[in-house]
Motif scaffolding. Sequence first.
Motif, PDB file in Angstrom:
ATOM      1  N   LYS A 223      12.968  31.850  32.013  1.00 24.56           N
ATOM      2  CA  LYS A 223      12.470  30.368  31.807  1.00 24.56           C
ATOM      3  C   LYS A 223      13.286  29.349  32.258  1.00 24.56           C
ATOM      4  CE  LYS A 223       9.576  32.137  27.789  1.00 24.56           C
ATOM      5  NZ  LYS A 223       9.404  31.896  26.471  1.00 24.56           N
ATOM      6  N   PRO A 224      12.854  28.272  32.560  1.00 28.35           N
ATOM      7  CA  PRO A 224      13.547  27.118  32.840  1.00 28.35           C
ATOM      8  C   PRO A 224      13.867  26.385  31.639  1.00 28.35           C
ATOM      9  CG  PRO A 224      11.339  26.638  33.359  1.00 28.35           C
ATOM     10  CD  PRO A 224      11.242  27.995  32.957  1.00 28.35           C
ATOM     11  N   PRO A 225      15.101  25.465  31.863  1.00 26.14           N
ATOM     12  CA  PRO A 225      15.452  24.700  30.518  1.00 26.14           C
ATOM     13  C   PRO A 225      14.418  23.483  30.581  1.00 26.14           C
ATOM     14  CG  PRO A 225      16.828  24.099  32.496  1.00 26.14           C
ATOM     15  CD  PRO A 225      16.021  25.240  32.907  1.00 26.14           C
ATOM     16  N   ILE A 226      14.480  22.675  29.512  1.00 28.37           N
ATOM     17  CA  ILE A 226      13.608  21.574  29.490  1.00 28.37           C
ATOM     18  C   ILE A 226      14.549  20.259  29.113  1.00 28.37           C
ATOM     19  CG2 ILE A 226      11.904  20.468  27.614  1.00 28.37           C
ATOM     20  CD1 ILE A 226      11.002  23.172  27.047  1.00 28.37           C
ATOM     21  N   LYS A 227      14.194  19.326  29.947  1.00 26.05           N
ATOM     22  CA  LYS A 227      14.784  18.081  30.000  1.00 26.05           C
ATOM     23  C   LYS A 227      13.902  16.916  29.068  1.00 26.05           C
ATOM     24  CE  LYS A 227      15.931  13.921  32.522  1.00 26.05           C
ATOM     25  NZ  LYS A 227      17.181  13.836  31.558  1.00 26.05           N
ATOM     26  N   VAL A 228      14.687  16.175  28.258  1.00 23.35           N
ATOM     27  CA  VAL A 228      13.950  15.292  27.453  1.00 23.35           C
ATOM     28  C   VAL A 228      14.457  13.993  27.779  1.00 23.35           C
ATOM     29  CG1 VAL A 228      13.644  16.944  25.364  1.00 23.35           C
ATOM     30  CG2 VAL A 228      15.674  15.889  25.764  1.00 23.35           C
ATOM     31  N   THR A 229      13.454  13.053  27.489  1.00 26.92           N
ATOM     32  CA  THR A 229      13.589  11.388  27.641  1.00 26.92           C
ATOM     33  C   THR A 229      13.901  11.244  29.160  1.00 26.92           C
ATOM     34  OG1 THR A 229      15.888  11.191  27.125  1.00 26.92           O
ATOM     35  CG2 THR A 229      14.227  11.449  25.435  1.00 26.92           C
ATOM     36  N   PRO A 230      13.784  10.188  29.687  1.00 25.65           N
ATOM     37  CA  PRO A 230      14.192   9.664  30.919  1.00 25.65           C
ATOM     38  C   PRO A 230      15.532   9.397  31.295  1.00 25.65           C
ATOM     39  CG  PRO A 230      12.896   7.954  29.894  1.00 25.65           C
ATOM     40  CD  PRO A 230      12.779   8.981  28.936  1.00 25.65           C
ATOM     41  N   ARG A 231      16.366   9.324  30.406  1.00 28.51           N
ATOM     42  CA  ARG A 231      17.539   8.794  30.385  1.00 28.51           C
ATOM     43  C   ARG A 231      18.394   9.863  31.409  1.00 28.51           C
ATOM     44  NH1 ARG A 231      21.244   5.541  27.540  1.00 28.51           N
ATOM     45  NH2 ARG A 231      19.929   5.619  25.802  1.00 28.51           N
ATOM     46  N   LYS A 232      19.136   9.007  32.291  1.00 31.07           N
ATOM     47  CA  LYS A 232      19.852   9.968  33.419  1.00 31.07           C
ATOM     48  C   LYS A 232      21.383   9.415  33.623  1.00 31.07           C
ATOM     49  CE  LYS A 232      16.224  11.535  36.216  1.00 31.07           C
ATOM     50  NZ  LYS A 232      16.464  13.178  36.519  1.00 31.07           N
ATOM     51  N   LYS A 233      21.839   8.301  32.990  1.00 30.53           N
ATOM     52  CA  LYS A 233      22.869   7.666  33.219  1.00 30.53           C
ATOM     53  C   LYS A 233      23.829   8.169  31.973  1.00 30.53           C
ATOM     54  CE  LYS A 233      21.277   3.791  35.859  1.00 30.53           C
ATOM     55  NZ  LYS A 233      21.175   2.418  35.764  1.00 30.53           N
ATOM     56  N   PHE A 234      24.709   8.883  32.376  1.00 26.89           N
ATOM     57  CA  PHE A 234      25.743   9.281  31.262  1.00 26.89           C
ATOM     58  C   PHE A 234      27.253   9.290  31.722  1.00 26.89           C
ATOM     59  CE2 PHE A 234      21.909  11.560  30.217  1.00 26.89           C
ATOM     60  CZ  PHE A 234      21.883  11.917  28.548  1.00 26.89           C
ATOM     61  N   LYS A 235      27.716   7.922  31.469  1.00 26.50           N
ATOM     62  CA  LYS A 235      29.081   7.558  31.812  1.00 26.50           C
ATOM     63  C   LYS A 235      29.759   7.310  30.683  1.00 26.50           C
ATOM     64  CE  LYS A 235      27.605   5.756  36.250  1.00 26.50           C
ATOM     65  NZ  LYS A 235      27.513   4.265  36.922  1.00 26.50           N
ATOM     66  N   CYS A 236      31.106   7.647  30.700  1.00 30.12           N
ATOM     67  CA  CYS A 236      32.031   7.514  29.471  1.00 30.12           C
ATOM     68  C   CYS A 236      32.504   5.815  29.455  1.00 30.12           C
ATOM     69  CB  CYS A 236      33.202   8.403  29.541  1.00 30.12           C
ATOM     70  SG  CYS A 236      34.602   7.949  28.519  1.00 30.12           S
ATOM     71  N   PRO A 237      32.094   5.257  28.593  1.00 29.93           N
ATOM     72  CA  PRO A 237      32.451   3.780  29.037  1.00 29.93           C
ATOM     73  C   PRO A 237      33.928   3.310  28.778  1.00 29.93           C
ATOM     74  CG  PRO A 237      31.617   4.294  26.550  1.00 29.93           C
ATOM     75  CD  PRO A 237      31.301   5.571  27.383  1.00 29.93           C
ATOM     76  N   GLU A 238      34.798   4.094  28.102  1.00 36.42           N
ATOM     77  CA  GLU A 238      36.143   3.961  27.988  1.00 36.42           C
ATOM     78  C   GLU A 238      37.237   4.782  28.758  1.00 36.42           C
ATOM     79  OE1 GLU A 238      37.882   4.906  24.462  1.00 36.42           O
ATOM     80  OE2 GLU A 238      36.864   7.065  24.071  1.00 36.42           O
ATOM     81  N   CYS A 239      36.644   5.661  29.770  1.00 38.58           N
ATOM     82  CA  CYS A 239      37.421   6.359  30.573  1.00 38.58           C
ATOM     83  C   CYS A 239      37.645   6.025  32.022  1.00 38.58           C
ATOM     84  CB  CYS A 239      36.833   7.721  30.777  1.00 38.58           C
ATOM     85  SG  CYS A 239      36.448   8.818  29.108  1.00 38.58           S
ATOM     86  N   THR A 240      38.800   6.037  32.423  1.00 42.49           N
ATOM     87  CA  THR A 240      38.902   5.811  33.725  1.00 42.49           C
ATOM     88  C   THR A 240      38.530   7.074  34.569  1.00 42.49           C
ATOM     89  OG1 THR A 240      41.254   6.785  33.600  1.00 42.49           O
ATOM     90  CG2 THR A 240      40.980   4.307  33.258  1.00 42.49           C
TER      91      THR A 240
END
Length: 725
Positions: A648-665
């Motif tokens: 079976k495939p996985p399940i993605k939830v919610t439309p959010r796609k941007k996952f960035k670390c705000p404090e990381c260089t």
Amino acid sequence: MKNFLKNSVLVKSNKKQQNEKFFNILTYTLVAIVIFGGISLLWDLFEEKKNSANGFSNKKVSLDISRISEYVLEDDAELARGRNGNCSFWDCFNVYRCGQREQDRITIYVYPLTEYVDQASKQAFTLTQEYHEILKAIVESPYYTPNPNEACLFVPSIDTLNQNLLDTKLVGKALASLNYWENGENHILFNMLPGSYPDFNRVMDVNTDKALIMGGGFDSWSYRVGFDISIPVWSPRLGGHNRKVNQSEKKFLLIAAQLNMFPQHVRLLRDLAEEIGPDVLLLATCPQQQVEEMAVEPQRINTSVRCSLPKGKRHEYPRVLEKGKFCLIARSVRLGQPDFLEILAHNCIPVIMADNYILPFKDVIDWELALIRIREADLHSIVEKLQSFSAEKILELQEQGKWLYEKYFKDLPTITRTTLDILNDRVFPHLAKTSLQWNTPDNYKASHNPLFLPLIAPKAQGFTAVILTYDRVESLFTLIQKLAIVPSLQKILVVWNNQKKSPPHPSMFPKILKPFKVIQTKANKLSNRFFPYDDIETEAILTIDDDIVMLTSDELDFGYEVWREFPDRIVGFPSRIHVWDNITLRWRYESEWTNQISMVLTGAAFHHKYWSYMYTNAMPGDIKDWVDEHMNCEDIAMNFLVANITNKPPIKVTPRKKFKCPECTNTEMLSADLNHMMERSACIDRFSKIYGSMPLQSVEFRADPVLYKDNFPEKLKRFNDIGSL
């Protein structure tokens, strides 16, 4: 006064005329009813006489063999056409004949018992006892109908079980003479022993046209998937067998008692028996003198005498099968063997050594739970393979085999009913039993695998958040504070992966109301996030990176609710896809936004704790070691593991796609490395080779709250704070 009398006479005259008219109409009506009723009665009598002449009635067909009618086949009788080897359920089966009754189930008509006689040769064939039992089981089943006009399927009273007993030309004439044959459409033919000397074809040598074959000797070339049904070869030795076998009686690792094996296989097994000794028992036909000396008791006529090779010790067959843990079934001129059911009945684990043999009821029975298959080329290593099975696994296979035999194979009526149930599931798939229902004992209660969990996990349990961190303290503290307010959170575990630096003092961590613990690992490994820690008491685990601080409480709570409905899947937020590169001829990892996904990254995802156990203890090949060595692809490895087992495939939830670390260089992030994407593509290609296939499933699906974008007041919505793209 005269006018009055005159008018009165006129009124009376009119009334008299009206009455006469009314009585005339009534008389004509009654005469018409009588005439039409008589015609209808005569028509019914004609139809009844016609049906009676054809052997049909509204009563159940008589199965009294002593009262079989005779049908003479004319010399110029049309022969049935040759078997259509390309038939499928969609082109050779008329599904529109089915479902005419109110209930959703197939209806089967059995032709009256008839003895077919060839006019020229005067040859005839009648029923065997086995086929009579099959017909009787059909007539006594809920699928039977005595009316051929409402039947979905037809079963001829022509015994085709054993190819050796058939005159193929005579059978072809008999089939073509059937009233409802219509090129074999929707007709069922039973055949357990196909082929004859010297060819021994895998399907009976009879012109069957579009008929469905319930066959006992199919291979992968002759079996029409989704159309035919593979059935077992019945053994007359199994009548009334019902003996409980103790494990202490099983003193042989392997018993090879089949008499018709190829000579090269017998020679190899004889060498193994001489080399291994008492663990292998090879049986063959005894010399006539030894059989006479043994003098089997008359009341045990379903037994025979077989002698071991090379010592010649006599054994009573099939009772000797009870003494073996594994019993071999090897390729012979016919693939289907009565030994198969004899082995199951005596609680021995079948070892199938016929590469392309279609096992009985293969479409619904998961035989991997009850038997072993080995390649014919690997016969020399069979003992080593069987010795590798633990006592627990052997007992598990034996119990499943015993249950399957009692459920589907214990006698011919049971085999027949199982065949009809499979046909019914094909015609009415919306009512069909699931694979779990076909392969799980009715009293099965234990559940250690998420594939057998209840449909929805208990809501009260909540989830445990496992945070993998190295040295990003600020974002770690922010994440802990955000997680603590999620209603379904039960506990937080911080996996500190830095051995060069101690984690902050407990007093420095945010003050939260949920249980909290820091675990310091002994080595910096990405696989530490999937270790089945004893502190994890919930079934659901949220694995999350310490830099994923952008998820809201509503998003996490909604993600957990989705997981509850799909507890065997990976349910999460960032998604990826795998694609095939036609230039490099390799799999490639793709992070671009597409309409399909095949992976959900475990940097922010829910999964059942069983998968953590499987990842740590049962990961195929060297995948786990490779992940820890290269510090990459642990999320891909987990997606491969789950997809390979569940399909079976996985399940993605919610439309959010941007996952960035705000404090990381950029230099601090693993994904910033130029080689990162190339390594992840190499991971997918490498893992697929280890699995031997590509288990990842692509899907165009995402779970969002029902009222997510609907124009409703926020107080009516449960999940208001859902992030957008």
